[in-house]
Design a protein around this motif. Structure first.
Motif, PDB file in Angstrom:
ATOM      1  N   SER A  75       0.855  -1.183   0.000  1.00 31.85           N
ATOM      2  CA  SER A  75       0.000   0.000   0.000  1.00 31.85           C
ATOM      3  C   SER A  75       0.896   1.241   0.000  1.00 31.85           C
ATOM      4  CB  SER A  75      -0.925   0.010   1.220  1.00 31.85           C
ATOM      5  OG  SER A  75      -1.765   1.152   1.201  1.00 31.85           O
ATOM      6  N   LEU A  76       0.798   2.034  -1.063  1.00 29.04           N
ATOM      7  CA  LEU A  76       1.642   3.216  -1.223  1.00 29.04           C
ATOM      8  C   LEU A  76       0.771   4.425  -1.521  1.00 29.04           C
ATOM      9  CD1 LEU A  76       4.337   1.620  -3.570  1.00 29.04           C
ATOM     10  CD2 LEU A  76       4.515   1.914  -1.112  1.00 29.04           C
ATOM     11  N   GLU A  77       1.166   5.573  -0.997  1.00 33.92           N
ATOM     12  CA  GLU A  77       0.452   6.821  -1.232  1.00 33.92           C
ATOM     13  C   GLU A  77       1.392   7.845  -1.850  1.00 33.92           C
ATOM     14  OE1 GLU A  77      -1.380   8.275   2.271  1.00 33.92           O
ATOM     15  OE2 GLU A  77      -2.804   6.600   2.460  1.00 33.92           O
ATOM     16  N   LYS A  78       0.923   8.453  -2.926  1.00 38.76           N
ATOM     17  CA  LYS A  78       1.656   9.514  -3.615  1.00 38.76           C
ATOM     18  C   LYS A  78       3.081   9.081  -3.934  1.00 38.76           C
ATOM     19  CE  LYS A  78      -1.087  13.267  -1.648  1.00 38.76           C
ATOM     20  NZ  LYS A  78      -1.053  14.549  -0.893  1.00 38.76           N
ATOM     21  N   GLU A  79       3.191   7.911  -4.539  1.00 39.28           N
ATOM     22  CA  GLU A  79       4.494   7.371  -4.907  1.00 39.28           C
ATOM     23  C   GLU A  79       4.751   7.633  -6.389  1.00 39.28           C
ATOM     24  OE1 GLU A  79       7.880   5.529  -3.251  1.00 39.28           O
ATOM     25  OE2 GLU A  79       5.991   6.122  -2.321  1.00 39.28           O
ATOM     26  N   ARG A  80       5.985   7.972  -6.722  1.00 39.71           N
ATOM     27  CA  ARG A  80       6.333   8.262  -8.105  1.00 39.71           C
ATOM     28  C   ARG A  80       6.798   7.027  -8.860  1.00 39.71           C
ATOM     29  NH1 ARG A  80       9.594  14.006  -8.318  1.00 39.71           N
ATOM     30  NH2 ARG A  80       7.905  15.330  -7.498  1.00 39.71           N
ATOM     31  N   TYR A  94      -4.196 -12.090  -8.144  1.00 40.55           N
ATOM     32  CA  TYR A  94      -3.600 -10.956  -7.437  1.00 40.55           C
ATOM     33  C   TYR A  94      -3.973  -9.672  -8.164  1.00 40.55           C
ATOM     34  CZ  TYR A  94      -0.773 -14.194  -4.672  1.00 40.55           C
ATOM     35  OH  TYR A  94      -0.362 -15.186  -3.804  1.00 40.55           O
ATOM     36  N   SER A  95      -4.323  -8.671  -7.386  1.00 45.09           N
ATOM     37  CA  SER A  95      -4.770  -7.399  -7.967  1.00 45.09           C
ATOM     38  C   SER A  95      -3.720  -6.316  -7.750  1.00 45.09           C
ATOM     39  CB  SER A  95      -6.100  -6.952  -7.350  1.00 45.09           C
ATOM     40  OG  SER A  95      -5.955  -6.717  -5.963  1.00 45.09           O
ATOM     41  N   PHE A  96      -3.567  -5.475  -8.762  1.00 46.56           N
ATOM     42  CA  PHE A  96      -2.640  -4.345  -8.730  1.00 46.56           C
ATOM     43  C   PHE A  96      -3.440  -3.106  -9.127  1.00 46.56           C
ATOM     44  CE2 PHE A  96      -0.459  -8.225  -9.628  1.00 46.56           C
ATOM     45  CZ  PHE A  96       0.733  -8.168  -8.924  1.00 46.56           C
ATOM     46  N   CYS A  97      -3.691  -2.223  -8.170  1.00 48.28           N
ATOM     47  CA  CYS A  97      -4.593  -1.093  -8.394  1.00 48.28           C
ATOM     48  C   CYS A  97      -3.850   0.230  -8.305  1.00 48.28           C
ATOM     49  CB  CYS A  97      -5.733  -1.099  -7.372  1.00 48.28           C
ATOM     50  SG  CYS A  97      -6.812  -2.551  -7.501  1.00 48.28           S
ATOM     51  N   PHE A  98      -4.176   1.139  -9.238  1.00 47.92           N
ATOM     52  CA  PHE A  98      -3.668   2.501  -9.245  1.00 47.92           C
ATOM     53  C   PHE A  98      -4.840   3.449  -9.006  1.00 47.92           C
ATOM     54  CE2 PHE A  98      -0.913   0.053 -12.059  1.00 47.92           C
ATOM     55  CZ  PHE A  98       0.339   0.331 -11.527  1.00 47.92           C
ATOM     56  N   SER A  99      -4.676   4.341  -8.033  1.00 48.52           N
ATOM     57  CA  SER A  99      -5.746   5.270  -7.677  1.00 48.52           C
ATOM     58  C   SER A  99      -5.268   6.704  -7.873  1.00 48.52           C
ATOM     59  CB  SER A  99      -6.180   5.059  -6.221  1.00 48.52           C
ATOM     60  OG  SER A  99      -7.177   5.984  -5.863  1.00 48.52           O
TER      61      SER A  99
END
Length: 214
Positions: A75-80, A94-99
């Motif tokens: 879980s990452l927030e505001k990652e470049r 397995y799920s990989f989500c971009f928000s």
């Protein structure tokens, strides 16, 4: 380290037809949550996940990775940018989500890759047979290929890193050029306005003085 194409299924919520691929570039719109999926057929496989925001906003995005039991792995927030490897302990999807919920209007172009790294060392042989026979020669070749594959993988990751840096630096140059253009245009307009204002003031001053003298 032999690389086996991971992706049995890669799909996202806005498209019902699955897309088979290992590397994709996706445009995440503002307030959009895009999820991609892959299937692990056997446990204990290693899954490599790489992503980089190529353009849009501050080049950051939220990322979340979950296992088939909906347990959060990452879980990452505001990652470049990120490069992660984890073990698939569960069989399933397995799920990989971009928000991109944090952006009001900025779209984010995300370049990412999902790969299964199936590590398997060549079998060891007896010390007495080492250096002789076809089995020893095959083992030496396998070990050389193993090291070469690892080095190529490292080079590939470094190329992706430099590609991302180049894209961001190019975007910075374009943004700086645009700012310089508009600043110069504004400065020129202000100079013209101030010149016209000064001419008007001087003409008004002499006109009023002449009328008073007469």
């Amino acid at each position: 380290m032999a690389l086996v194409a991971l992706v049995t299924f890669l799909s996202f919520s806005s498209i019902t037809k699955p897309v088979e691929a290992t590397a994709l570039t996706y445009n995440v719109a503002a307030h959009e949550r895009a999820c991609f999926y892959t299937w692990a057929d056997i446990p204990k496989k290693k899954i490599a996940f790489y992503f980089a925001v190529q353009s849009g906003g501050s080049f950051d995005i939220d990322v979340e990775v979950k296992d088939p039991k909906e347990k959060t792995i990452l879980s990452l927030e505001k990652e470049r940018q990120g490069d992660y490897v984890f073990t698939a302990n569960e069989i399933g999807e397995y799920s990989f989500c971009f928000s991109n919920d944090m952006s009001t209007f900025a779209e984010k172009v995300v370049d990412f890759e999902i790969t299964v790294e199936h590590e398997k060392r060549p079998a060891q042989i007896d010390q007495s047979e080492k250096g002789t026979g076809p089995q020893a020669q095959a083992q030496a070749m396998d070990e050389s290929l193993f090291r070469l594959t690892g080095e190529l993988s490292q080079i590939d990751r470094m190329q992706k890193y430099f590609k991302t840096r180049e894209s961001r630096n190019f975007a910075t140059v374009i943004s700086t050029e645009s700012r310089i253009f508009w600043f110069s245009l504004t400065e020129s307009a202000l100079i013209v306005i101030m010149s016209a204002f000064q001419v008007f003031v001087v003409r008004t001053f002499f006109s009023n003085s002449k009328r008073s003298f007469v």
